[in-house]
Design a protein around this motif. Structure first.
Motif, short mmCIF file in Angstrom:
data_model
loop_
_atom_site.label_atom_id
_atom_site.label_comp_id
_atom_site.label_asym_id
_atom_site.label_seq_id
_atom_site.Cartn_x
_atom_site.Cartn_y
_atom_site.Cartn_z
N TYR A 88 0.81 -1.22 0.00
CA TYR A 88 0.00 0.00 0.00
C TYR A 88 0.85 1.28 0.00
O TYR A 88 0.43 2.31 -0.53
CB TYR A 88 -1.02 0.00 1.14
CG TYR A 88 -0.46 -0.06 2.55
CD1 TYR A 88 -0.21 1.11 3.27
CD2 TYR A 88 -0.23 -1.28 3.17
CE1 TYR A 88 0.26 1.06 4.57
CE2 TYR A 88 0.24 -1.34 4.48
CZ TYR A 88 0.49 -0.18 5.17
OH TYR A 88 0.96 -0.24 6.46
N HIS A 89 2.07 1.19 0.56
CA HIS A 89 2.98 2.34 0.46
C HIS A 89 3.37 2.58 -1.00
O HIS A 89 3.46 3.73 -1.45
CB HIS A 89 4.25 2.09 1.28
CG HIS A 89 4.01 2.00 2.75
ND1 HIS A 89 4.51 0.98 3.52
CD2 HIS A 89 3.33 2.79 3.60
CE1 HIS A 89 4.15 1.16 4.78
NE2 HIS A 89 3.42 2.25 4.84
N TRP A 92 0.58 4.18 -2.91
CA TRP A 92 0.45 5.58 -2.54
C TRP A 92 1.48 6.46 -3.25
O TRP A 92 1.17 7.59 -3.65
CB TRP A 92 0.56 5.74 -1.02
CG TRP A 92 0.47 7.15 -0.51
CD1 TRP A 92 1.36 7.80 0.28
CD2 TRP A 92 -0.58 8.09 -0.77
NE1 TRP A 92 0.94 9.08 0.53
CE2 TRP A 92 -0.25 9.28 -0.09
CE3 TRP A 92 -1.77 8.04 -1.50
CZ2 TRP A 92 -1.06 10.43 -0.14
CZ3 TRP A 92 -2.58 9.17 -1.55
CH2 TRP A 92 -2.22 10.34 -0.87
N LYS A 96 0.23 9.62 -5.45
CA LYS A 96 0.72 10.99 -5.22
C LYS A 96 1.22 11.60 -6.52
O LYS A 96 0.99 12.79 -6.80
CB LYS A 96 1.85 10.98 -4.18
CG LYS A 96 1.38 10.77 -2.76
CD LYS A 96 2.48 11.09 -1.75
CE LYS A 96 3.67 10.17 -1.91
NZ LYS A 96 4.71 10.43 -0.88
N ILE A 179 -7.90 7.93 -4.29
CA ILE A 179 -6.83 8.81 -3.80
C ILE A 179 -7.13 9.32 -2.39
O ILE A 179 -6.28 9.18 -1.49
CB ILE A 179 -6.56 9.95 -4.79
CG1 ILE A 179 -5.98 9.39 -6.10
CG2 ILE A 179 -5.59 10.98 -4.18
CD1 ILE A 179 -5.76 10.42 -7.19
N TYR A 182 -6.80 6.35 0.12
CA TYR A 182 -5.41 6.00 0.42
C TYR A 182 -4.75 7.04 1.33
O TYR A 182 -3.99 6.70 2.24
CB TYR A 182 -4.61 5.84 -0.87
CG TYR A 182 -4.28 4.40 -1.17
CD1 TYR A 182 -3.22 3.75 -0.55
CD2 TYR A 182 -5.03 3.66 -2.07
CE1 TYR A 182 -2.92 2.42 -0.81
CE2 TYR A 182 -4.75 2.33 -2.35
CZ TYR A 182 -3.69 1.72 -1.71
OH TYR A 182 -3.41 0.39 -1.97
N ARG A 183 -5.05 8.31 1.07
CA ARG A 183 -4.47 9.36 1.91
C ARG A 183 -4.89 9.16 3.37
O ARG A 183 -4.08 9.29 4.30
CB ARG A 183 -4.91 10.74 1.41
CG ARG A 183 -4.35 11.89 2.26
CD ARG A 183 -4.75 13.25 1.74
NE ARG A 183 -4.03 13.56 0.52
CZ ARG A 183 -4.59 13.61 -0.69
NH1 ARG A 183 -5.88 13.36 -0.84
NH2 ARG A 183 -3.87 13.91 -1.75
N ILE A 186 -2.98 6.19 4.93
CA ILE A 186 -1.58 6.54 5.25
C ILE A 186 -1.53 7.42 6.49
O ILE A 186 -0.68 7.23 7.38
CB ILE A 186 -0.91 7.24 4.05
CG1 ILE A 186 -0.80 6.29 2.86
CG2 ILE A 186 0.47 7.77 4.44
CD1 ILE A 186 0.04 5.05 3.09
N ASP A 202 -6.03 -3.32 -2.48
CA ASP A 202 -6.58 -1.98 -2.62
C ASP A 202 -8.06 -1.92 -2.24
O ASP A 202 -8.54 -0.90 -1.73
CB ASP A 202 -6.38 -1.50 -4.07
CG ASP A 202 -4.95 -1.72 -4.51
OD1 ASP A 202 -4.06 -1.06 -3.95
OD2 ASP A 202 -4.71 -2.58 -5.37
#
Length: 240
Positions: A88-89, A92, A96, A179, A182-183, A186, A202
């Motif tokens: 997942y990193h 991301w 970004k 998006i 995911y933000r 994180i 995901d």
């Protein structure tokens, strides 16, 4: 209806510990070409996919540019970025970049680079579904009976087989959904880990953050992920 912008994120940062090789599994040769090339060829030829962002492991950007993107002339690859510690990193990092490059409208196809047998018809089925539901994942109904174990390694329950799917990739989402989701993951990563939530795909991001339903789309039983030496042998048979 006019086609929406579609960007594919291809994850190729795995170290391939279970493969038992020094070379990462996505760079191993499969019938004369690196494994990674097969999925990139499908995205390159697809009328649906506009751009590809390739996510690789630490220190692999020069090698991947030279030995994959340039050598095999993948013109749709608009960026090669370095991933993170977990899957997942890595996703991301690509998301970004989508925002920074103003490519964040439309749909995002997130695919494992170690799945060489993705086909155009699967991409099309996923695109048709995501246009309706904003979130879908490719998979196939399981053929075997599945058992859920308890902490002692005993059978805890047997789910109804007709409701159990083996999840594959691509997993496809509207950019406006994935998006922000995911933000938030994180930003709240530590809290999720403390709650015992491990993000392994995901769809889990969308499920945990948005409470959004994610539709299942049929892929193919050949759409396997190459993880072990046995998988590579099976893949050789599929190619031949």
């Amino acid at each position: 209806m006019e086609k929406a912008r579609c960007v594919a994120i291809v994850l190729a940062g795995g170290r391939g510990k279970r493969m038992g090789t020094t070379l990462a599994k996505q760079y191993l040769m499969l019938h004369g070409k690196p494994v990674l090339c097969y999925s990139l060829e499908t995205f390159e030829a697809s009328a649906l996919i506009d751009k590809v962002i390739l996510v690789v492991g630490k220190g692999q950007i020069p090698y991947c540019r030279r030995e994959i993107v340039e050598k095999y002339q993948f013109h749709k690859v608009c960026a090669v970025v370095e991933g993170g510690a977990e899957r997942y990193h890595s996703v991301w990092e690509a998301l970004k970049l989508l925002e920074q490059e103003h490519l964040s409208n439309g749909y995002v196809f997130i695919h494992d680079g170690a799945r060489p047998f993705i086909k155009e018809e699967i991409l099309r089925r996923a695109y048709e579904e995501v246009c309706k539901s904003k979130a879908c994942v490719v998979g196939m109904p399981v053929k075997d009976t599945i058992k859920i174990a308890d902490e002692q390694g005993c059978i805890h329950m047997t789910p109804k087989r007709s409701l159990v799917w083996q999840i594959q990739t691509p997993q496809v989402f509207a950019s406006e959904l994935i998006i922000p989701a995911y933000r938030e993951v994180i930003e709240n990563e530590q809290k999720l880990l403390e709650q015992g939530i491990q993000i392994t795909d995901d769809a889990m991001v969308v499920e945990n953050v948005c409470g959004c339903s994610v539709k299942l789309v049929k892929g193919s039983y050949e759409n396997l992920k190459i993880t072990t030496p046995e998988d590579l042998e099976i893949a050789e048979i599929f190619v031949k």
